[in-house]
Design an enzyme around this catalytic site. Structure first.
Site, PDB file in Angstrom:
ATOM      1  CE  LYS A   8       0.027   3.288   4.738  1.00 49.36           C
ATOM      2  NZ  LYS A   8       0.169   3.355   6.167  1.00 49.36           N
ATOM      3  CG  ASN A  60      -1.709   1.255   1.401  1.00 47.68           C
ATOM      4  OD1 ASN A  60      -1.816   2.053   0.467  1.00 47.68           O
ATOM      5  ND2 ASN A  60      -2.284   1.444   2.586  1.00 47.68           N
ATOM      6  CG  HIS A 120      -5.588   2.240   5.569  1.00 44.95           C
ATOM      7  ND1 HIS A 120      -5.077   3.166   6.445  1.00 44.95           N
ATOM      8  CD2 HIS A 120      -4.616   1.322   5.361  1.00 44.95           C
ATOM      9  CE1 HIS A 120      -3.841   2.815   6.755  1.00 44.95           C
ATOM     10  NE2 HIS A 120      -3.532   1.696   6.103  1.00 44.95           N
ATOM     11  CD  GLU A 133      -3.456  -2.466   7.465  1.00 48.14           C
ATOM     12  OE1 GLU A 133      -2.389  -2.776   6.939  1.00 48.14           O
ATOM     13  OE2 GLU A 133      -4.029  -1.392   7.256  1.00 48.14           O
ATOM     14  CD  GLU A 163      -2.473   5.673   6.891  1.00 47.74           C
ATOM     15  OE1 GLU A 163      -2.553   5.739   5.656  1.00 47.74           O
ATOM     16  OE2 GLU A 163      -1.552   5.092   7.481  1.00 47.74           O
ATOM     17  CB  SER A 176       5.358  -2.078  11.848  1.00 43.00           C
ATOM     18  OG  SER A 176       5.056  -0.717  12.108  1.00 43.00           O
ATOM     19  N   GLY A 192       2.752   2.083  10.690  1.00 41.36           N
ATOM     20  CA  GLY A 192       3.740   3.143  10.518  1.00 41.36           C
ATOM     21  C   GLY A 192       4.541   3.464  11.769  1.00 41.36           C
TER      22      GLY A 192
HETATM   23  P1  PGA Z   1       3.002   0.152   7.572  1.00 45.27           P
HETATM   24  O1  PGA Z   1       1.534   0.416   6.998  1.00 45.27           O
HETATM   25  O2  PGA Z   1       3.473  -1.167   6.987  1.00 45.27           O
HETATM   26  O3  PGA Z   1       3.811   1.319   7.104  1.00 45.27           O
HETATM   27  O4  PGA Z   1       2.876   0.063   9.045  1.00 45.27           O
HETATM   28  C1  PGA Z   1       0.613  -0.632   6.861  1.00 45.27           C
HETATM   29  C2  PGA Z   1      -0.678  -0.115   6.271  1.00 45.27           C
HETATM   30  O5  PGA Z   1      -1.053   1.024   6.578  1.00 45.27           O
HETATM   31  O6  PGA Z   1      -1.346  -0.810   5.494  1.00 45.27           O
END
Ligand code: PGA
Length: 243
Positions: A9, A7, A92, A162, A94, A203, A168
């Site tokens: 983003k 992903n 997601h 998640e 976010e 992560s 992140g």
């Molecule tokens: P990350 O993000 O691997 O940077 O933690 C995962 C995601 O948001 O799908």
């Protein structure tokens, strides 16, 4: 079937995407039909990805909950299907946090995707506060129930667990946490009469990929930061076929 989905983003320019695909070409991906490699890229690059001949599933990171009309800046499920995408991420954290997407909106988005036979990757997960308060099961159960309301449960879907506190942050959930939550998610999905693969995201990196991808109930990974670099993406994918 196992899934290794990146992903991106809101990252990368066209030039950086060319660099990325050049980086990937160094590797021989196994022609194993049991592994699907995919990338969720920003809308503006979706069409260009097929020209780069990356033999990956290509998907979007979001979709409108509306079918069409006066919604400036939005992209519909019909449009995503029209350009031949393979999947679309929905819900997601976010989007849920920064853009206030409720469970009801997530449900509308899933309905739109189903209408155009587009495969959704539904993201669910608890916040740190909810985790610490021991509410993980309640949150996951509510997110699943509300998301799937009124959907055709026979149509394909992928769910990604998640935990928000692992996204992140560089601090993934422990193998024990992941196993526990993913098993719980699978049992909740079964309760409503569906059966979907469940990925883990948060992560994931080359150092922890092997442990995570070898948890028996985990069907793959949704990778944010580490998917921006072709070498790291490949190292994570390689963890699937190493011990
Ligand atoms: P990350 O993000 O691997 O940077 O933690 C995962 C995601 O948001 O799908």
């Amino acid at each position: 079937m196992k899934y290794i989905i990146g992903n991106w983003k809101m990252n990368k320019t066209a030039g950086e995407i060319v660099e990325f695909t050049r980086g990937l070409k160094k590797y021989k991906f196994p022609k194993d039909k049991d592994i699907i490699f995919g990338l969720a890229v920003p809308y503006v690059y979706l069409l260009g990805m097929s020209k780069l001949q990356v033999r990956f599933w290509i998907g979007a990171q979001n979709v409108s909950e509306h079918s069409h009309g006066a919604y400036t800046g939005e992209i519909s499920a019909e449009m995503l299907a029209d350009v031949g995408l393979d999947f679309c991420i929905v819900g997601h954290s976010e989007r849920r946090t920064l853009y206030h997407e409720s469970d009801a909106i997530v449900n509308e988005k899933l309905k739109q995707l189903q209408e155009y036979d587009m495969l959704p990757i539904l993201c669910i997960g608890e916040t740190l506060e909810e985790f610490e308060a021991g509410k993980t099961h309640d949150v996951l159960s509510r997110q699943i129930r509300e998301a799937l309301k009124g959907l055709d449960l026979k149509k394909e879907m992928i769910v990604a667990y998640e935990p928000v506190w692992a996204i992140g942050t560089g601090k993934s959930a422990t193998a024990e946490n992941i196993k526990e939550s993913v098993s719980f998610i699978k049992s909740e999905i079964k309760k409503v009469g569906a059966d979907y693969p469940v990925l883990y995201g948060g992560s994931v990196n080359p150092a922890n990929a092997s442990e995570i991808l070898h948890i028996d109930c985990v069907d793959g990974a949704l990778i944010g930061g580490a998917s921006l670099d072709p070498d790291r993406y490949v190292q994570i994918a390689s963890a699937l076929y190493s011990n």
